[in-house]
Design an enzyme around this catalytic site. Sequence first.
Site: not given
Length: 176
Positions: A47, A52, A94-95, A136-137, A140
């Site tokens: 995701g 990000q 997370c990235l 989670h997304e 963000h």
Amino acid sequence: MAEKMKIYTYPDSVLRAKAKPVENIDEDIQTLIDSMAETMYAAPGIGLAANQVGEAKQIIVYDLTPQEEGRNLSVLINPEIISAEGEIVYEEACLSVIDFCAEVTRNARIKVRGVDRNGDPVDIEAEDLLAICLQHEIDHLSGALFIDHISSLKRSFYKKKLKKMLKKSKPRTGKL
Ligand code: NI
């Protein structure tokens, strides 16, 4: 052409920016979506939110398909959680948060409303990993990270660890 983008990492302030709703899904937005997908698959991740990659727009891409089954990209624009219930604990990563994962408690079942990349309305009833991924997304997009949900003790442990990592990765040569 879709190009891989830079993924910003904690503690970069772009990750704290509140994403704005997309009002017009034009060609630039389509290109951004393709680039986000490219970036997510290359990472690899399941995701990615537009913040990000430094774009404060309410766009998320995700793909929870097991790798051996190929790709099945989902795109959600202007997503909104309209109902949430239950609890689920899952070890998240997370990235944008390098080398760290921690258990986070989320709602187990959620309903999300948004539009897809064609501007058509989408209603999603999600549970399990999809519910976790969407929360989670969507976090963000409001400038939140999963580490905001963990204890301050665990968070300060990560901050110390990150400081050490960043020190180590500093080049030893002078200015070039
Ligand atoms: Ni993330």
